[in-house]
Design a protein around this motif. Structure first.
Motif, mmCIF file in Angstrom:
data_model
loop_
_atom_site.group_PDB
_atom_site.id
_atom_site.type_symbol
_atom_site.label_atom_id
_atom_site.label_comp_id
_atom_site.label_asym_id
_atom_site.label_seq_id
_atom_site.Cartn_x
_atom_site.Cartn_y
_atom_site.Cartn_z
ATOM 1 N N LEU A 25 38.354 23.105 37.101
ATOM 2 C CA LEU A 25 37.617 24.344 37.319
ATOM 3 C C LEU A 25 36.134 24.031 37.203
ATOM 4 O O LEU A 25 35.692 23.355 36.269
ATOM 5 N N VAL A 54 46.297 23.001 40.372
ATOM 6 C CA VAL A 54 44.916 23.117 39.890
ATOM 7 C C VAL A 54 44.650 22.021 38.854
ATOM 8 O O VAL A 54 45.307 21.961 37.813
ATOM 9 N N ALA A 93 39.572 31.267 39.573
ATOM 10 C CA ALA A 93 40.765 31.050 38.740
ATOM 11 C C ALA A 93 41.062 32.289 37.897
ATOM 12 O O ALA A 93 42.233 32.679 37.739
ATOM 13 N N ALA A 101 37.514 26.444 47.653
ATOM 14 C CA ALA A 101 38.484 25.514 47.054
ATOM 15 C C ALA A 101 38.255 24.130 47.646
ATOM 16 O O ALA A 101 37.952 23.993 48.835
ATOM 17 N N SER A 147 48.373 32.928 44.153
ATOM 18 C CA SER A 147 49.083 32.532 42.939
ATOM 19 C C SER A 147 50.272 33.480 42.798
ATOM 20 O O SER A 147 50.409 34.430 43.575
#
Length: 404
Positions: free
Chosen positions: A185, A182, A153, A198, A105
Motif C-alpha cells: 500500500l 495485495v 484499500a 493500481a 474486492s
C-alpha cells in the motif's frame, strides 16, 4: 555637500531613523518569507505530480489518449524505451502498459487505472517504493502481486495479502479479468494515485490483455528539468510518428497553477510596497514638520528649494540603503535555514494530501528575486520621499524661523 548633510541628518534623530529602517527591514523580510512560502506550495505540488505521477516527459501512440484503447500500443515500444537512456540529461525511463477497468474486492468495487510496470524501472522514475506505508514493493514473491493506494484499500476494505479482481477490456474489446494479491500500500501526494490507481507487473497485465510485449506509455524522468525543451525536441525529431509531450502539456493545470502563483506573488509584492510607501511618507512627513525651523533657516541663508528637495530625498534613500540590504540579508539567512529544515505542517497533512501537497514544505527563492526586492524597496523609498520633500519646499522661511 548635500550628501554629507543628508547623512548627518539621518542620524540626528536615531529613534525616528531606526523606525524607518526597521519598517523597511521587516517589509523586505516579510515579502521574502511570503514569496518563499508560496513557492514551497508551488514546488511541492508540481514536484509531487512530476515525481510520483506524470514524470517530465511521456511518449504514447498518437491515438491512445483519445479513449485509452488498449490496442493502441507504441510500435517497437520496448526497443524505443531501451534506447532512450543513452540520451544526455535523462535520469530514468519506465515503459508501462495501461488498462482502464474495475477493481473489486468481496465487499466493494471501484473504477481504476491499471499500470503494468517493470518494478525496478518504475521505482527509479516515480520512487513509489519509498512511499510504501504497508507491505512490500513487489518483493513478496507472491503470484500476481498488486500495489494500490492506501485510500483505495480502505475504500475496498482490503489489507495486505487480500485478494482483489481486476476487470478490463482486452485488445478485442472482450471483458477479461484476473485475480491479484495485495502486496503493498502506498500513500503519495497525488489523490489520483491514492484513490484510483493500481500497479501490477507488466507481464501479468499483458498476459491477461493478450498484447504480448506491447506498451502504451514511456515515462522519462530528467536529471535537469532545464534541459527538457532540448530533449523533447530531439525525441520528436527521432520519433515523428509518436505523441511526445512534456508535463506542461500532460497536466496543463500545473502550468496554470504556476502562472497563477506568479501573478499572486506580484500582487503581494505590490501590496507590501504600497504599505511601505505610506509608512515612509508618514515618517518622513513627521520629520519634515519637526524640522520647519531648521529648513527655514537653510533657505533663509541661501539654500534654494531644489537643493532642499533633493536633500530630503537623499535622506530617505540613505534609510532604504541601510534597511534594504539588512532586510535582504536576514531574509536570505531565514530562507536558507528553513529551506534546509523545512516547515512541518504534519498537523494538516491529511488536508494537504487531499490537494496534492506534502506535509513538509521547503521554501525557496530564486537569486534574482533578492535583487528585484532590493531594487523595488529603493524605488519605493524614492517614491515615498517625494511628497514629504514637496511639503518641505512649500514652507515660508520667514514664518518657519518664528515657529517654536
Amino acid at each position: 555637500m548635500l550628501t554629507k548633510i543628508a547623512w548627518r541628518n539621518v542620524w540626528r534623530n536615531k529613534g525616528r531613523s531606526l523606525v524607518v529602517i526597521g519598517s523597511i527591514l521587516v517589509g523586505i523580510w516579510a515579502l521574502l518569507f511570503m514569496v518563499g512560502f508560496m513557492n514551497s506550495f508551488t514546488i511541492s505540488y508540481i514536484n509531487g505530480a512530476i515525481q510520483h505521477e506524470i514524470s517530465h516527459i511521456q511518449i504514447h501512440h498518437p491515438d491512445f489518449k483519445k479513449d485509452f484503447q488498449i490496442g493502441y500500443t507504441i510500435p517497437k515500444g520496448l526497443s524505443i524505451a531501451e534506447s532512450i537512456p543513452v540520451e544526455p540529461g535523462v535520469e530514468a525511463v519506465s515503459p508501462r502498459s495501461i488498462a482502464t477497468g474495475m477493481i473489486s474486492s468481496p465487499r466493494k468495487a471501484n473504477g481504476v487505472r491499471i499500470y503494468g510496470i517493470y518494478p525496478e524501472l518504475e521505482k527509479s522514475v516515480t520512487h513509489h517504493d519509498s512511499l510504501l506505508v504497508e507491505g512490500a514493493y513487489f518483493g513478496s514473491g507472491k503470484r500476481n502481486p498488486i500495489v494500490i493506494g492506501k485510500e483505495l484499500a480502505e475504500e475496498l476494505k482490503v489489507n495486505i495479502n487480500s485478494k482483489v479482481v481486476l476487470t478490463f477490456q482486452d485488445e478485442e474489446n472482450n471483458l477479461v479479468s484476473g485475480a491479484f494479491r495485495v502486496t503493498g500500500l502506498i500513500e503519495t501526494t497525488s489523490p489520483t494515485i491514492n484513490k484510483a490507481t493500481a500497479y501490477v507487473k507488466m507481464e501479468d497485465l499483458n498476459r491477461i490483455a493478450s498484447i504480448g510485449d506491447g506498451i502504451h506509455e514511456i515515462a522519462l524522468l530528467l536529471s535537469n528539468p532545464e534541459n527538457e525543451p532540448l530533449i523533447l525536441d530531439k525525441l520528436k525529431a527521432d520519433h515523428p510518428n509518436l505523441l511526445i509531450e512534456s508535463w506542461r502539456n500532460l497536466a496543463p493545470e500545473l502550468e496554470l497553477f504556476l502562472s497563477m502563483t506568479d501573478s499572486f506573488l506580484w500582487v503581494l509584492f505590490g501590496i507590501i510596497m504600497v504599505a511601505l510607501i505610506f509608512g515612509i511618507i508618514n515618517t518622513m512627513l513627521m520629520a519634515v514638520l519637526e524640522r520647519y525651523r531648521e529648513l527655514g533657516m537653510l533657505m533663509a541663508i541661501g539654500m534654494n528649494k531644489g537643493r532642499v528637495y533633493v536633500m530630503i530625498v537623499i535622506e530617505t534613500i540613505f534609510l532604504s540603503l541601510v534597511g534594504g540590504p539588512l532586510g535582504t540579508l536576514i531574509g536570505l539567512v531565514t530562507m536558507n535555514w528553513i529551506g534546509i529544515h523545512g516547515i512541518d505542517l504534519s498537523a494538516y497533512s491529511e488536508g494537504l494530501r487531499e490537494y496534492g501537497y506534502s506535509s513538509i514544505l521547503y521554501p525557496s527563492i530564486e537569486n534574482s528575486t533578492y535583487l528585484y526586492v532590493t531594487i523595488g524597496v529603493v524605488l519605493t523609498a524614492l517614491i515615498g520621499a517625494l511628497y514629504p520633500a514637496y511639503r518641505a519646499i512649500q514652507l515660508d522661511p520667514t514664518k518657519a524661523l518664528h515657529m517654536v
